[in-house]
Design a protein around this motif. Structure first.
Motif, PDB file in Angstrom:
ATOM      1  N   ASP A 197       0.946  -1.234   0.132  1.00  0.00           N
ATOM      2  CA  ASP A 197       0.059  -0.180   0.150  1.00  0.00           C
ATOM      3  C   ASP A 197       0.769   1.248   0.107  1.00  0.00           C
ATOM      4  OD1 ASP A 197      -2.176  -1.717   1.981  1.00  0.00           O
ATOM      5  OD2 ASP A 197      -2.649  -0.900   0.161  1.00  0.00           O
ATOM      6  N   GLN A 198       1.969   1.092  -0.489  1.00  0.00           N
ATOM      7  CA  GLN A 198       2.636   2.535  -0.629  1.00  0.00           C
ATOM      8  C   GLN A 198       2.558   3.272  -2.017  1.00  0.00           C
ATOM      9  OE1 GLN A 198       4.629   3.271   1.987  1.00  0.00           O
ATOM     10  NE2 GLN A 198       3.608   1.543   2.977  1.00  0.00           N
ATOM     11  N   GLN A 199       2.706   4.605  -1.913  1.00  0.00           N
ATOM     12  CA  GLN A 199       2.538   5.464  -2.833  1.00  0.00           C
ATOM     13  C   GLN A 199       3.952   5.662  -3.671  1.00  0.00           C
ATOM     14  OE1 GLN A 199      -0.250   7.295  -4.015  1.00  0.00           O
ATOM     15  NE2 GLN A 199      -1.493   6.269  -2.644  1.00  0.00           N
ATOM     16  N   LEU A 200       3.675   5.741  -5.034  1.00  0.00           N
ATOM     17  CA  LEU A 200       5.060   5.885  -5.706  1.00  0.00           C
ATOM     18  C   LEU A 200       4.982   7.144  -6.718  1.00  0.00           C
ATOM     19  CD1 LEU A 200       7.930   4.982  -6.361  1.00  0.00           C
ATOM     20  CD2 LEU A 200       7.240   3.498  -8.113  1.00  0.00           C
ATOM     21  N   LYS A 201       5.700   8.130  -6.594  1.00  0.00           N
ATOM     22  CA  LYS A 201       5.680   9.115  -7.663  1.00  0.00           C
ATOM     23  C   LYS A 201       6.398   8.781  -8.772  1.00  0.00           C
ATOM     24  CE  LYS A 201       6.344  14.240  -7.967  1.00  0.00           C
ATOM     25  NZ  LYS A 201       7.379  14.154  -8.906  1.00  0.00           N
ATOM     26  N   GLU A 202       6.318   8.718  -9.806  1.00  0.00           N
ATOM     27  CA  GLU A 202       7.010   8.322 -11.011  1.00  0.00           C
ATOM     28  C   GLU A 202       7.400   9.527 -12.005  1.00  0.00           C
ATOM     29  OE1 GLU A 202       6.226   4.520 -13.087  1.00  0.00           O
ATOM     30  OE2 GLU A 202       4.486   4.234 -11.496  1.00  0.00           O
ATOM     31  N   ASN A 203       8.694   9.809 -11.951  1.00  0.00           N
ATOM     32  CA  ASN A 203       9.259  10.706 -13.289  1.00  0.00           C
ATOM     33  C   ASN A 203       9.849   9.755 -14.320  1.00  0.00           C
ATOM     34  OD1 ASN A 203       8.737  12.818 -11.428  1.00  0.00           O
ATOM     35  ND2 ASN A 203      11.015  12.723 -10.615  1.00  0.00           N
ATOM     36  N   MET A 204       9.115   9.954 -15.622  1.00  0.00           N
ATOM     37  CA  MET A 204       9.294   9.245 -16.631  1.00  0.00           C
ATOM     38  C   MET A 204      10.360  10.070 -17.528  1.00  0.00           C
ATOM     39  SD  MET A 204       7.029   6.190 -17.345  1.00  0.00           S
ATOM     40  CE  MET A 204       6.027   5.687 -16.150  1.00  0.00           C
ATOM     41  N   VAL A 205      11.456   9.494 -17.940  1.00  0.00           N
ATOM     42  CA  VAL A 205      12.529  10.278 -18.674  1.00  0.00           C
ATOM     43  C   VAL A 205      12.628   9.437 -20.099  1.00  0.00           C
ATOM     44  CG1 VAL A 205      15.078  10.785 -18.919  1.00  0.00           C
ATOM     45  CG2 VAL A 205      13.937  10.787 -16.715  1.00  0.00           C
ATOM     46  N   SER A 206      12.318  10.420 -20.951  1.00  0.00           N
ATOM     47  CA  SER A 206      12.150   9.850 -22.492  1.00  0.00           C
ATOM     48  C   SER A 206      13.831   9.541 -23.018  1.00  0.00           C
ATOM     49  CB  SER A 206      11.569  10.766 -23.429  1.00  0.00           C
ATOM     50  OG  SER A 206      12.453  12.066 -23.592  1.00  0.00           O
ATOM     51  N   ILE A 207      13.824   8.589 -23.878  1.00  0.00           N
ATOM     52  CA  ILE A 207      15.289   8.448 -24.413  1.00  0.00           C
ATOM     53  C   ILE A 207      15.862   9.759 -24.957  1.00  0.00           C
ATOM     54  CG2 ILE A 207      16.451   7.448 -26.398  1.00  0.00           C
ATOM     55  CD1 ILE A 207      16.246   5.540 -24.128  1.00  0.00           C
ATOM     56  N   GLU A 208      15.197  10.629 -25.518  1.00  0.00           N
ATOM     57  CA  GLU A 208      15.349  11.882 -26.161  1.00  0.00           C
ATOM     58  C   GLU A 208      16.160  12.746 -25.135  1.00  0.00           C
ATOM     59  OE1 GLU A 208      12.778   9.989 -28.831  1.00  0.00           O
ATOM     60  OE2 GLU A 208      12.233  10.695 -26.484  1.00  0.00           O
ATOM     61  N   GLU A 209      15.467  12.971 -23.884  1.00  0.00           N
ATOM     62  CA  GLU A 209      15.842  13.748 -22.769  1.00  0.00           C
ATOM     63  C   GLU A 209      17.025  13.080 -22.408  1.00  0.00           C
ATOM     64  OE1 GLU A 209      12.670  14.452 -20.218  1.00  0.00           O
ATOM     65  OE2 GLU A 209      14.381  15.570 -18.769  1.00  0.00           O
ATOM     66  N   TRP A 210      17.069  11.873 -22.136  1.00  0.00           N
ATOM     67  CA  TRP A 210      18.271  11.216 -21.627  1.00  0.00           C
ATOM     68  C   TRP A 210      19.594  11.308 -22.467  1.00  0.00           C
ATOM     69  CZ3 TRP A 210      19.898   9.304 -17.209  1.00  0.00           C
ATOM     70  CH2 TRP A 210      20.790   8.434 -17.071  1.00  0.00           C
ATOM     71  N   MET A 211      19.486  11.064 -23.803  1.00  0.00           N
ATOM     72  CA  MET A 211      20.617  11.543 -24.707  1.00  0.00           C
ATOM     73  C   MET A 211      21.041  12.882 -24.683  1.00  0.00           C
ATOM     74  SD  MET A 211      20.943   8.578 -25.932  1.00  0.00           S
ATOM     75  CE  MET A 211      21.963   8.253 -27.357  1.00  0.00           C
ATOM     76  N   LYS A 212      20.342  13.767 -24.146  1.00  0.00           N
ATOM     77  CA  LYS A 212      20.998  15.255 -24.111  1.00  0.00           C
ATOM     78  C   LYS A 212      22.212  14.962 -23.006  1.00  0.00           C
ATOM     79  CE  LYS A 212      16.590  17.598 -24.690  1.00  0.00           C
ATOM     80  NZ  LYS A 212      15.489  18.435 -24.091  1.00  0.00           N
TER      81      LYS A 212
END
Lengths: 249, 208
Positions: free
Chosen positions: B26-41
Motif C-alpha cells: 500500500d505504498q504510493q510511488l511518484k514516477e518521473n518518466m524520462v524519455s530517451i531523447e531527454e536522456w540522450m541530451k
C-alpha cells in the motif's frame, strides 16, 4: 592447548554458529557435545569451497582476516569439478560457503552475511542501503572485468584500460567526499573490501589505472596497510593463488 | 507528497519488482518518466552517480542500483526475512534471480534474433534450482514464512519469461503455481491490471 582450553574454545565456536541459525540440528549438536568434556577437533566455523584462485573470494578473505576469523578452505581442482558430482550438488551449480548449518552460494550474499555478523554493514538502515548501492556498483565493474579476462583478453584489454577511468570516477567522487575515507559512514564495510580487492586486480591489469585518481590511490594504500590485511596480502597461501582461473590478469 | 520517487525510462525494465512490492504494501510511488531523447541530451545522465537509471528517492536518501532499492524497501516493509539467517538466504536467492535477469537482458538487447531459440532451450537449466527450492518450501515462498523482495523479483522475471518463451513454465509445476499465487494477491492483481502498469513495454527496445 590444554584439554580445558580446547573444550572452552569448541564451546565458543559451536555456540556462535548455532546462535545464528534457527536450525534444530545445530542446537542438538551443541547440547550433546557440551555435556561431555572430551578431546575433539576444534573446527573453524566458516568453510569455503572454491577453486584454487582468488577470483570472487578475495574480499571475503580480507574481511575475515581483518576480523580475526578463521576460514577452512576446501580447494577443488578443475579436474574434480569437471567430473560433475560436486557441481551437481551445488544449488546453482556453483561454489559454496558454510557457516555452521547455513550454506550460502553467491559471493555477494556471503559478503553481506559476514558484513552483518562483523559490523561491516553500516550503523543504520540508511547506511546499509548506501553500502548495498556501492557494492552493486563494484559488482557491475567486476562483471566487466570478468568478461574481459575470460572472453576478450587479447582483443579487448587496450580498450578496457582506456575506458576504465569512466568507471573509476564515481568511486573517486564518493571517496573524495568521505570524511572517514570509507565508502559509507565512519567504518569499513563489505563494499570497501570488495572495491579494494577489485582495485588491486585493476592495478595488475592496467598498471597506471589509479594514477589520475589520488583518492583511490590513497584508499588502496590505507586499506593495504591495515595490519591484518597486510599480513594476509603477505601470507604465502594467499599470494600463491592466481587472480583468475585462466591464468590471465 | 509520496515519500518514494522513482525516476526511470517509460518501461517496466528493472523496476517491475519494486513497483509490485510497493503496491503489495500500500505504498504510493511518484514516477518521473524520462524519455530517451531527454536522456540522450546528457544532463540527467551526468547527474546520476553511475550514469544510469533507475534513481530512487526516499526522503533525502537517493539510491541507484535496482537491487539496492529492493533491499531498502525489503528492510522497511518486512520483506527481508525474520532473522539474519533468512536475510542471507534471501540475498542468495535474489543474486541468483539477478544472474538470470542479466542473461535475459543480454538476450533482449544484444542477441534477440540469433539467440532466442537457444536461450529458451537452455532456460530449464536456470529455472530448475528455483523449482527445487520452492518445492521444498512450506510457505510457498523462497525463504521462510513470508514473501520477500527476492520473491517479487523472481515473480517479475518469470512473467518476462512467460512472454519470451511461452511454454517455459510447463515442466515446472511449482513455479507455475508460485506465479499464479503471487499474481492473485489482491494488490498485485490490481497493479497488473492497472492501465499505467500495463501500457509500459517490458524492455526499452520493444523486444520481449
Amino acid at each position: 592447548m590444554t584439554h580445558q582450553k580446547h573444550f572452552k574454545a569448541y564451546k565458543r565456536i559451536v555456540a556462535r554458529t548455532s546462535a545464528h541459525c534457527t536450525s534444530g540440528a545445530a542446537r542438538a549438536l551443541s547440547e550433546t557435545q557440551l555435556s561431555r568434556p572430551t578431546l575433539f577437533y576444534t573446527m573453524a566455523p566458516y568453510t569455503l569451497t572454491y577453486f584454487p584462485v582468488k577470483g570472487r573470494c578475495g574480499a571475503l578473505k580480507m574481511m575475515l582476516a581483518d576480523n580475526d576469523q578463521q576460514l577452512k578452505e576446501n580447494m577443488v581442482s578443475i579436474e574434480e569439478w569437471m567430473k560433475g558430482d560436486m557441481k551437481g550438488s551445488c544449488l546453482f551449480g556453483w561454489f559454496n560457503f558454510f557457516d555452521g548449518d547455513l550454506v550460502l552460494y553467491q559471493s555477494n550474499a556471503m559478503l553481506r552475511h559476514l558484513g552483518r555478523k562483523h559490523g561491516a554493514y553500516g550503523k543504520n538502515d540508511c547506511e546499509a542501503s548506501l553500502i548495498d548501492m556501492m557494492n552493486d556498483a563494484v559488482e557491475d565493474l567486476r562483471l566487466k572485468y570478468i568478461k574481459l579476462i575470460y572472453q576478450e583478453y587479447e582483443t579487448g584489454k587496450e580498450a578496457y584500460c582506456k575506458d576504465l577511468p569512466n568507471h573509476l570516477k564515481p568511486f573517486e567522487s564518493v571517496l573524495s567526499k568521505s570524511k572517514s575515507g570509507f565508502l559509507v559512514g565512519d567504518q569499513i564495510s563489505f563494499a570497501d573490501y570488495n572495491l579494494f580487492d577489485l582495485l588491486l586486480n585493476h592495478k595488475v591489469l592496467c598498471s597506471a589505472s589509479l594514477d589520475s585518481f589520488p583518492t583511490l590511490k590513497s584508499y588502496v594504500d590505507k586499506i593495504a596497510a591495515r595490519p591484518k590485511i597486510k599480513a594476509l596480502l603477505e601470507c604465502e597461501n594467499f599470494k600463491k593463488l592466481p587472480i583468475n582461473g585462466n591464468g590471465k590478469q
